[in-house]
Structure formats: structure tokens, C-alpha cells
Design a protein around this motif. Structure first.
Motif, short mmCIF file in Angstrom:
data_model
loop_
_atom_site.label_atom_id
_atom_site.label_comp_id
_atom_site.label_asym_id
_atom_site.label_seq_id
_atom_site.Cartn_x
_atom_site.Cartn_y
_atom_site.Cartn_z
N ARG A 1 112.05 57.72 34.50
CA ARG A 1 111.62 59.00 35.07
C ARG A 1 110.57 59.63 34.17
O ARG A 1 110.67 59.57 32.95
CB ARG A 1 112.81 59.95 35.19
N PRO A 2 109.56 60.25 34.76
CA PRO A 2 108.56 60.94 33.93
C PRO A 2 109.19 62.15 33.24
O PRO A 2 110.19 62.69 33.70
CB PRO A 2 107.49 61.39 34.93
N GLU A 3 108.59 62.53 32.11
CA GLU A 3 109.08 63.68 31.37
C GLU A 3 108.98 64.92 32.24
O GLU A 3 107.99 65.16 32.92
CB GLU A 3 108.24 63.87 30.11
N MET A 4 110.03 65.74 32.23
CA MET A 4 110.04 66.96 33.03
C MET A 4 109.17 68.01 32.35
O MET A 4 109.18 68.16 31.14
CB MET A 4 111.47 67.49 33.17
N VAL A 5 108.42 68.74 33.15
CA VAL A 5 107.55 69.79 32.65
C VAL A 5 108.07 71.12 33.17
O VAL A 5 108.34 71.27 34.35
CB VAL A 5 106.10 69.58 33.14
N ASN A 6 108.25 72.07 32.25
CA ASN A 6 108.70 73.39 32.64
C ASN A 6 107.47 74.22 33.00
O ASN A 6 106.81 74.80 32.14
CB ASN A 6 109.49 74.04 31.49
#
Length: 63
Positions: A6-11
Motif C-alpha cells: 500500500r502507498p504511504e498514507m498522506v494526511n
């Protein structure tokens, strides 16, 4: 079935609040990046794109 990474989550909310820090290099490069890149290989009316963009790049640097 293998799981895809999964790609890194961005806030996004934190981004728009400005909850981040931009980092600048410790020292300036000896030569502007446009010169380091050289010719683009893309031509516009017979002129290299880098040559066409050079005046705008110089303006940005002197800004």
C-alpha cells in the motif's frame, strides 16, 4: 494471491494546515540546475527547449 504494497498514507488536512517543514540544502549548488541538465532534446521552432526557458529560469533565480 499476494498482497500489493500500500502507498504511504498522506494526511491532507495536516498539509493544508501547514503541519510540515520544508528542508533546504545546506549549501547552494555551484552551478544552476538548468546548466547542469544541458540540452533537453526537445525543440520548438528549431530551438532547444532549455534555451527557450533559460530567460525565465534566470528571472526566477534573481527573483
Amino acid at each position: 494471491m499476494t498482497e500489493q504494497p500500500r502507498p504511504e498514507m498522506v494526511n491532507v488536512a495536516a498539509y493544508w494546515r501547514g503541519d510540515f517543514t520544508l528542508e533546504t540544502p545546506d549549501e547552494e549548488p555551484a552551478e544552476p540546475s538548468l546548466n547542469r541538465l544541458g540540452r533537453s532534446g526537445i525543440t520548438v521552432h528549431g530551438r532547444d527547449l532549455a534555451a527557450l526557458l533559460a530567460p525565465a529560469y534566470d528571472t526566477f533565480l534573481s527573483g
